[in-house]
Design a protein around this motif. Structure first.
Motif, mmCIF file in Angstrom:
data_model
loop_
_atom_site.group_PDB
_atom_site.id
_atom_site.type_symbol
_atom_site.label_atom_id
_atom_site.label_comp_id
_atom_site.label_asym_id
_atom_site.label_seq_id
_atom_site.Cartn_x
_atom_site.Cartn_y
_atom_site.Cartn_z
ATOM 1 N N PRO A 182 0.219 -4.748 4.405
ATOM 2 C CA PRO A 182 0.648 -3.763 3.393
ATOM 3 C C PRO A 182 -0.222 -2.504 3.407
ATOM 4 O O PRO A 182 0.275 -1.397 3.152
ATOM 5 C CB PRO A 182 0.493 -4.525 2.068
ATOM 6 C CG PRO A 182 0.652 -5.946 2.440
ATOM 7 C CD PRO A 182 0.017 -6.075 3.785
ATOM 8 N N SER A 216 1.580 0.954 3.860
ATOM 9 C CA SER A 216 1.416 1.894 2.751
ATOM 10 C C SER A 216 0.816 3.220 3.244
ATOM 11 O O SER A 216 1.264 4.314 2.864
ATOM 12 C CB SER A 216 0.562 1.208 1.693
ATOM 13 O OG SER A 216 -0.228 2.100 1.031
ATOM 14 N N LYS A 237 -0.905 0.383 -2.003
ATOM 15 C CA LYS A 237 -0.578 -0.848 -1.275
ATOM 16 C C LYS A 237 0.246 -1.784 -2.167
ATOM 17 O O LYS A 237 1.231 -2.366 -1.723
ATOM 18 C CB LYS A 237 -1.888 -1.528 -0.853
ATOM 19 C CG LYS A 237 -1.722 -2.796 -0.067
ATOM 20 C CD LYS A 237 -2.972 -3.095 0.715
ATOM 21 C CE LYS A 237 -3.712 -4.274 0.198
ATOM 22 N NZ LYS A 237 -4.827 -4.657 1.031
ATOM 23 N N THR A 266 4.022 -3.109 -1.626
ATOM 24 C CA THR A 266 4.370 -4.538 -1.679
ATOM 25 C C THR A 266 5.486 -4.774 -2.686
ATOM 26 O O THR A 266 6.410 -5.553 -2.439
ATOM 27 C CB THR A 266 3.126 -5.376 -2.061
ATOM 28 O OG1 THR A 266 2.038 -4.957 -1.243
ATOM 29 C CG2 THR A 266 3.351 -6.851 -1.856
#
Lengths: 455, 451
Positions: free
Chosen positions: A235, A239, B247, B251
Motif C-alpha cells: 500500500p 499510495s 496509505k 487501502t
C-alpha cells in the motif's frame, strides 16, 4: 575284481590331493560362473491409500496410471540424485510392476464373468521390482537404492501432479523494474503476493499442524510474512505512485488503463448476457418438466411406484460424488456469470479511478519527483523482501509435498533386495559334484591300474 | 578306541590348538577389515516407513554425499574422498527374508498388513588392509553425521522461537504493534503444540513447563503490545503522518472495491436462491449408495445447497472486509484528529521507543526461556529416535569367546574323527594290502624258483 568299501576309502586317501585339486578348480569355476550370471532384485509393495484409487483415479480425478513410476523423467531424477551412471532406458526396462489382487476379488470376478456380468476392479496394491545384473554393480544395496529413490521421486511427482501441491515460481522483478511503469510492476508484485497468500491460506486451513522441518515454520508463519508485505509494504508503494502520479509515460499509462476498462466493460456485458441466457433456460427447464410423470411430487413416494426408496437430504453416498442435475448446472451458470459481470464492472470502475487520477496533476504540497524516487526505492525494497522470503516459501512447500506424498502412497514393505541365484546353495551343490567327480576319477584310476596289472 | 585316542593325544591337542588359532585368525582378519553397526529407529511412524515429520524414510540417505562428507570430517580422514568410501558401505535391513512374501500373502487374503523394518545393519569395509585400521572410527563418525542430519532434517527446528526486534524498522509505529503481535502468535502456536503433546513436561534447567512460557507471551501480547498500540493510536503518533494516512486511504479505496465485489456477489447469489424453483427438487434424483451399500435415489437439494454455501462464503468475506474497512477509517479519523507539535511528537516518540524497548527486553527474556525449555524437551523427545549399536574398538573385541569355544570343539571332533578313521583304515585296509603283497612276493619267488 571285487572292491570293498575300505578299498574305496583307501583310494580316496591315496588320491586325496587330486580330489582336493579337482574340488578347488570346480568350486572356483562355479563361483565365477555364478557371479557372472548373478542378478540382484529389489522389491517393494506399495498401496494407494486415497479412496479415489479404488475407482482407478487419482485424487484430482485423473486416471491412475501406475506405470508413471517408470516414466523417463522420474527415473532420470532418481538416477541424477544418486549420481548413478546407468542408461534410463535400461533401468525402465528392468522394472516390473505387478498388481496384487485380493483372492476375494478374483473369486468375485470369476463369479461375475460366469454370470455374464461386467465387473471392474481397480487394484490399489502393486509390487514394484527392479532387477540389476551383478556385472553392472557388485553390491545388492545399489539396486535397492535405485528403486528406493525411484519410489521417492514418484511420490513427490504424484503429490505435485495429483494433489495440486504445485511449486510456486519465484517472481523475477529485477529487469522489470527498469522496463515497466511503476504501477505495472507494483500490480505484478501484488498479484503474485495475492496468489501466494491464497495458496498459503488454503494450506494453512487444511493442515494447520504442519510445520516444515527445514524452515521450522508453519504455513501460518509464512502467511504472516507475506501478509506483512502485502498489507504494509505494497500500500505504501501504490499510495506514493498515485499521490505523486509517478509514471514513466503518462499517455501510455492512461491509454493502457482505458483499454483495460473497455475490456472489463465488454467482459461484463458478455457475462451479463450469459447470465440472462441461463436464467431464461432455468425458467424453460421448469416449464418443460411440469408435464413429466412424477414431476413436482410434493410428498415422498406419492405416485412413485418403483421399489427404490427415496430419501431426502442424504449426503451423496460412498461411490457417488455430489452430482449436479441439469437444472443445478443452469443455476450455477446463471450465478457465476452474474457474479463475473459484477466483478468486471467493479474492475472497470477501478481502471476509471486510475485514469482520473493520472489525468490530473498532483496536489501542490506533493513533491512528485521525491515521491518518484521513493517509489523506485520502495519497489526495490519489496523486491528484495520477496527474494528473501522465496527460499523459505519454497522449502516449506517442498517439505509439505514430501509429507503429502507419503500420506497418499504407503509402502507396505521396506525395499527388500535379494540375489536371484542363491550362491551358497549352488556352491554346496558344486562342492558335492566336484568331490564326487574327484572320487570317481580316483576309483577309476585305481580300477584301471588293477586291470592293467592283471593283464 | 580310548586307548588309540590317548596314544595320539599330542596330535589331538596340537591339531585342536592349531584349528582354534587358524579360525580365530581368520575371524580376526574378517572383523578387522569389515565392521558392522546396527541402526534402530524408534518413533511414531517407524512402522509405516516414515520419518518423524511424516515424509518417507529412505535408508540410502545415509550414503548421501553430505552425510559421508561430514563423517569423513568427524573421523579426520582427510586423505579419503566420499567416492572412496561410498561403495564400501553396505546397508541391509534386519528382517526375515520371508517378510515380503508374508505381506504379499496377507494382502492377497485381504488383510490390512504391512511389515517395514526398523533395524538396519550398516557395514564398512576398509579398502587398504595394510593401513591403520579406521573402520570403527568411520562407523562412529557416520553414526554421528547421520543422527545430526536426521534430527536437523526431519525434526522441526524451533527457529520461530528466536526473538525479533522491530524497534528500528521502517514500518510505522502502529504497524510495529501488529508485527510484534504476529511474532508472539507464531511463538505461542509452536509452544501450544508442544504443550498439548507434553503438558506436564518441566525443563530441569529453568523449572518451566510450556504453559509457564506461554502465559508471559500472552501477557506480552495482550498487555504490553496492546498498551503500546493504544498509546500510538490515541496519540496520533506516526513517523510520517501524511504518508501513513495516504496509505490508509489507498487501502480503504482498494478494500472498498473488494467489499463491493463480495457484497454484490453475495446479494446476487442470495437472489438466485429465491429464483430457484423448489418444486424442481421433486424430479432430481441422484442414484446413491448408503453406508451399508444399499441403493437409493437421493432426492438432493444440491442446487440450493451450493447457492446457500456460496452466498454464505461471499457474505462472510464481505463482512470481514467491512470490519477491516471500518478499522482503517477509524485509524484515519484518529490520526487526522491529532495535530502534534514537533516537541510533542518528539516526546511521544521517545515514550513509544521506550515502550518498544520494554517489549523487546521482555520478548528476549521469554524467548530465551522458551528455547531453553524446548531444547530440553526436544532432547528428551528425539533422544531415542535413532540409536546406533557400534562395534567394539578394543583388540579383544575382535575375538569372540563363543566362536573360540565352538572352533575348539570342532577341532577336537575333527582330530578325534581323523585318529579313529586312520586307526580303522590301518586295521582293516593294511592287513589286506599286506596279504596281497605277501601273495605277490610268494608268486615272484615261485617264478624265480621255476626258472
Amino acid at each position: 575284481m571285487k572292491i570293498t568299501f575300505f578299498d574305496v576309502l583307501g583310494y580316496l586317501l591315496k588320491w586325496k590331493y587330486l580330489i582336493i585339486a579337482i574340488t578347488v578348480v570346480v568350486l572356483v569355476f562355479s563361483y565365477l560362473y555364478i557371479e557372472h550370471r548373478q542378478h540382484y532384485s529389489a522389491e517393494v509393495i506399495i498401496k494407494y491409500t486415497d479412496s479415489t484409487a479404488a475407482e482407478g483415479k487419482t485424487p484430482n480425478g485423473a486416471k491412475l496410471d501406475v506405470y508413471e513410476i517408470i516414466s523417463p523423467d522420474i527415473v532420470l531424477k532418481a538416477l541424477d540424485k544418486m549420481k548413478a551412471k546407468l542408461p534410463v532406458e535400461s533401468v525402465r526396462s528392468s522394472i516390473s510392476i505387478t498388481p496384487i489382487i485380493p483372492l476375494s476379488e478374483i473369486e468375485l470376478q470369476k463369479a461375475k464373468t460366469k454370470l455374464g456380468e461386467e465387473y471392474a476392479y481397480h487394484p490399489i496394491i502393486y509390487s514394484v521390482r527392479y532387477t540389476l545384473s551383478k556385472s553392472v554393480n557388485k553390491y545388492g544395496d545399489y539396486c535397492r537404492d535405485i528403486l528406493d529413490n525411484i519410489i521417492d521421486e514418484y511420490m513427490i511427482y504424484f503429490s505435485e501432479t495429483y494433489l495440486n501441491q504445485t511449486r510456486i515460481s519465484e517472481l523475477e522483478t529485477g529487469t522489470d523494474i527498469a522496463k515497466n511503469d511503476y504501477i505495472e510492476i507494483a500490480e505484478i508484485m501484488d498479484d503474485n503476493l495475492k496468489d501466494i497468500i491464497a495458496f498459503l491460506d488454503s494450506r494453512q486451513s487444511n493442515t494447520p499442524n504442519f510445520r516444515s522441518p527445514t524452515t521450522g515454520l508453519s504455513f501460518s508463519d509464512v502467511l504472516f510474512r507475506y501478509n506483512t508485505i502485502r498489507t504494509m509494504d505494497m500500500p505504501t508503494v501504490f499510495s506514493d505512485i498515485l499521490n505523486g502520479r509517478a509514471t514513466l509515460n503518462k499517455e501510455v499509462l492512461i491509454k493502457k488503463y482505458t483499454g483495460r476498462k473497455d475490456n472489463n466493460i465488454l467482459s461484463a456485458n458478455k457475462n451479463h448476457e450469459q447470465s440472462n441466457l441461463s436464467f431464461g433456460l432455468m425458467e424453460q427447464y421448469v416449464e418443460g418438466n411440469k408435464n413429466v410423470p412424477n414431476s413436482y411430487n410434493t410428498s415422498r413416494n406419492s405416485g412413485n411406484d418403483d421399489k427404490i426408496a427415496t430419501i431426502d437430504d442424504v449426503v451423496a453416498g460412498r461411490y457417488y460424488n455430489r452430482e449436479k442435475a441439469t437444472y443445478d448446472i443452469l443455476v450455477e451458470h446463471y450465478t457465476n456469470d452474474g457474479v463475473a459481470a459484477i466483478m468486471d464492472n467493479i474492475d472497470a470502475n477501478y481502471c476509471n479511478n486510475i485514469i482520473n487520477i493520472f489525468s490530473t496533476e498532483p496536489s501542490e504540497d506533493v513533491n512528485a519527483e521525491k515521491l518518484g524516487r521513493k517509489v523506485e526505492s520502495n519497489l526495490e525494497k519489496v523486491s528484495l523482501k520477496l527474494n528473501e522470503q522465496y527460499p523459505i516459501l519454497d522449502s516449506t512447500i517442498n517439505d509439505f509435498n514430501r509429507y503429502m506424498a507419503a500420506q497418499n502412497i504407503a509402502c507396505l514393505t521396506g525395499v527388500n533386495v535379494f540375489a536371484t541365484i542363491p550362491t551358497k546353495l549352488y556352491m554346496l551343490i558344486s562342492l558335492i559334484i566336484a568331490f564326487a567327480l574327484g572320487a570317481i576319477l580316483a576309483i577309476a584310476i585305481e580300477i584301471l591300474a588293477g586291470l592293467k596289472k592283471r593283464l | 578306541m580310548i586307548k588309540q585316542l590317548l596314544n595320539r593325544k599330542r596330535f589331538i591337542i596340537a591339531f585342536t590348538v592349531l584349528f582354534v588359532c587358524v579360525s580365530a585368525g581368520v575371524n580376526f582378519l574378517a572383523k578387522y577389515n569389515r565392521q558392522t553397526m546396527i541402526l534402530t529407529l524408534s518413533y511414531e511412524g517407524t512402522n509405516r516407513g516414515l520419518n518423524p515429520d511424516g515424509t518417507r524414510f529412505v535408508i540410502s540417505e545415509i550414503k548421501s554425499e553430505s552425510i559421508l562428507d561430514d563423517a569423513l570430517k568427524h573421523a579426520n580422514l582427510n586423505n579419503y574422498t566420499v567416492s572412496d568410501i561410498k561403495d564400501r558401505i553396505d546397508i541391509y535391513p534386519i528382517i526375515s527374508s520371508a517378510s515380503l512374501q508374508n505381506v504379499r500373502i496377507k494382502v492377497a487374503e485381504g488383510a490390512d498388513y504391512a511389515h517395514i523394518p526398523n533395524e538396519f545393519r550398516i557395514s564398512y569395509s576398509q579398502k587398504n588392509k595394510f593401513e591403520k585400521n579406521h573402520t570403527v572410527n568411520l562407523l562412529e563418525a557416520l553414526a554421528k553425521a547421520y543422527k545430526d542430519n536426521f534430527i536437523n532434517k526431519y525434526v522441526a527446528s524451533n527457529d520461530c522461537l528466536l526473538p525479533e526486534s522491530y524497534n528500528n524498522s521502517d514500518y510505522e509505529f502502529v504497524e510495529i504493534a501488529d508485527l510484534y503481535a504476529g511474532k508472539i502468535n507464531s511463538m505461542i502456536a509452536y509452544l501450544q503444540k508442544n504443550n498439548s503433546e507434553a503438558g506436564a513436561f518441566r525443563a530441569q534447567s529453568n523449572s518451566r513447563t510450556f504453559g509457564d512460557v506461554i502465559m508471559p507471551l500472552q501477557n506480552l501480547r495482550n498487555v504490553d503490545v496492546e498498551k503500546y498500540k493504544s498509546f500510538i493510536i490515541k496519540s496520533g503518533l506516526a513517523k510520517d503522518k501524511d504518508a501513513y494516512t495516504n496509505k490508509l486511504r489507498y487501502t480503504v479505496d482498494i478494500q472498498s472495491y473488494d467489499y463491493e465485489k463480495a457484497y454484490n456477489s453475495a446479494k446476487f447469489t442470495e437472489n438466485a436462491i429465491t429464483k430457484y424453483d423448489p418444486n424442481i427438487t421433486g424430479i432430481m434424483f441422484i442414484p446413491s449408495l448408503d453406508n451399508i451399500d444399499g441403493f437409493y435415489m437421493n432426492r438432493t437439494k444440491t442446487g440450493i445447497d451450493y447457492l446457500a454455501t456460496d452466498a454464505y462464503k461471499r457474505g462472510t468475506t464481505a463482512g470481514s472486509i467491512k470490519a477491516s474497512l471500518d478499522y482503517k477509517k477509524y485509524l484515519i479519523g484518529e490520526f487526522e484528529s491529532k495535530d502534534n507539535s514537533v516537541e510533542e511528537h518528539q516526546r511521544l516518540s521517545e515514550i513509544a521507543h521506550e515502550m518498544l524497548s520494554t517489549i523487546d527486553s521482555k520478548m528476549y527474556e521469554i524467548s530465551g526461556l522458551a528455547i531453553e525449555t524446548d531444547e530440553e524437551y526436544l532432547q528428551t523427545k528425539t533422544g531415542n529416535y535413532i540409536q546406533f549399536q557400534l562395534p567394539s574398538n578394543r583388540f579383544i573385541g575382535y575375538f569372540s569367546i563363543r566362536k573360540i569355544i565352538s572352533s575348539g570343539m570342532t577341532g577336537l571332533i575333527l582330530s578325534f574323527l581323523y585318529v579313529i578313521a586312520i586307526a580303522y583304515i590301518r586295521s582293516e585296509v593294511q592287513p589286506s594290502t599286506r596279504r596281497r603283497r605277501a601273495i605277490s612276493k610268494s608268486k615272484t619267488s615261485m617264478e624265480v624258483a621255476g626258472k
